[in-house]
Design an enzyme around this catalytic site. Sequence first.
Site, PDB file in Angstrom:
ATOM      1  N   CYS A 119       0.829  -1.012   0.114  1.00  0.00           N
ATOM      2  CA  CYS A 119       0.080  -0.092   0.133  1.00  0.00           C
ATOM      3  C   CYS A 119       0.979   1.246  -0.039  1.00  0.00           C
ATOM      4  O   CYS A 119       0.568   2.215  -0.851  1.00  0.00           O
ATOM      5  CB  CYS A 119      -0.823  -0.034   1.271  1.00  0.00           C
ATOM      6  SG  CYS A 119      -1.934   1.234   1.260  1.00  0.00           S
ATOM      7  N   CYS A 201      -1.086   8.105   7.400  1.00  0.00           N
ATOM      8  CA  CYS A 201      -2.597   7.795   6.761  1.00  0.00           C
ATOM      9  C   CYS A 201      -3.340   7.288   7.937  1.00  0.00           C
ATOM     10  O   CYS A 201      -2.962   6.898   8.967  1.00  0.00           O
ATOM     11  CB  CYS A 201      -2.567   6.544   5.795  1.00  0.00           C
ATOM     12  SG  CYS A 201      -1.403   7.270   4.137  1.00  0.00           S
ATOM     13  N   CYS A 227       7.297   4.152   6.217  1.00  0.00           N
ATOM     14  CA  CYS A 227       6.599   4.136   4.968  1.00  0.00           C
ATOM     15  C   CYS A 227       7.041   3.280   3.955  1.00  0.00           C
ATOM     16  O   CYS A 227       6.418   2.821   2.969  1.00  0.00           O
ATOM     17  CB  CYS A 227       5.866   5.344   4.637  1.00  0.00           C
ATOM     18  SG  CYS A 227       6.827   6.649   3.957  1.00  0.00           S
TER      19      CYS A 227
END
Length: 416
Positions: A119, A201, A227
């Site tokens: 993702c 997020c 991330c």
Amino acid sequence: MLDANLDSRAATLNARYRNHAAVQVLRHALSDPDLGRVALVSSFGAESVVLLHMLSVASPDTPVLFIDTEMLFPETLDYQREIAARLPLTDVRVIRASEDEIAAVDPDGTLHQRDTDSCCNVRKVVPLERALSGFDAWITGRKRFQGGERKQLEFFEPEPPFRLRVNPLAHWRPEDIIDYMDENALPRHPLVARGYPSIGCAPCTSPVKPGEDPRSGRWRGSAKTECGIHFIGGRIVRGPVAPEPQPEPEVARVAPVAHLHVVTPVMERPAASKDNEMTTADLTQASTSAVPQADAPVLVRDDGFHPLEGQPDVSLPSDTDPDTLADHLNAAMIAVEFPAMTDGRGFTLARLLRELGYKGRIRATGSLIADQYAMARRVGIDEVQIPAALARRQPADQWLARADWREWDHRSRLAG
């Protein structure tokens, strides 16, 4: 013309600005010919407004890159618009993955629930790499007090193979951040007051309790701590790739902020040509005993390029049902397909194969790039098959720069 030796350029700039304060480093460096084209990458997070304000005073036309993963908190988007409207920054670019990229790997928006690395890769890593391809340096908010590798952080540091990082706040303390915000009456991110000292997020960020590490609310309950834009060759830093040929991204102005740009990539590939083919001389090989053909695929291993050899017994598409992997544990070699560099499902398949006890060779095929080599090795992939054209654009030294994946495996380092 810029000196191609990044270490030399960084040393020259550090000597030149060694006794300067953060504001002076930012102001003077932006016009320094040894730095080149510069952008600031901002998350519009908890402390981002400090550098954004400095930049608006020193050089308001410097590009500011903001990655909208389309999974951010509404408060972050509101804060980004507020800061962009309030500060006289004239080139704020909102970077997003294309609709086609998202549709290919996360059509229902649930990829973060089963594969956070994939993702982050499609929504953040790949769009940022593409956006930075036209710059010689980028400005970060990294600071020495954040610890780890940052304890010896300098104002300028090399980011091989192409760019420099500029760290104007390298020597600042936490209280300096607060003082600057107070003295300049800068607005805080609204989530900070609600217990979010580190903001990513929405699905993967939770409040932090008193006494917890500020980043403990990111991907809580998992070993993941970054991330992906902070890992190159396994190191917790962000680095570039040699960009694949891409059309210029479309830039559109979005109301109500007239200077806010939205950058959405055009994903069409250029037509194949002889200019993109690799010659034998372009290959840096680990062994000279076997010379691959000019248009032949290449195998990447930890010691460099090798001619293609062997055939997989099984080839697994990226949408393979994980429940069927146990059927292939007796195969001598399994190929895991990556139809696009933004499709990270192959990483999950390889990891699951190893967790099931698979002892054979795993080969990645398809569209992986050099920056993804360390991740491939960490999940259990033994080698990566790349086309000749990619080997020419990203020669062996770029892959070898990511081959120290064992030493810099972040999970091993966190475990001590």
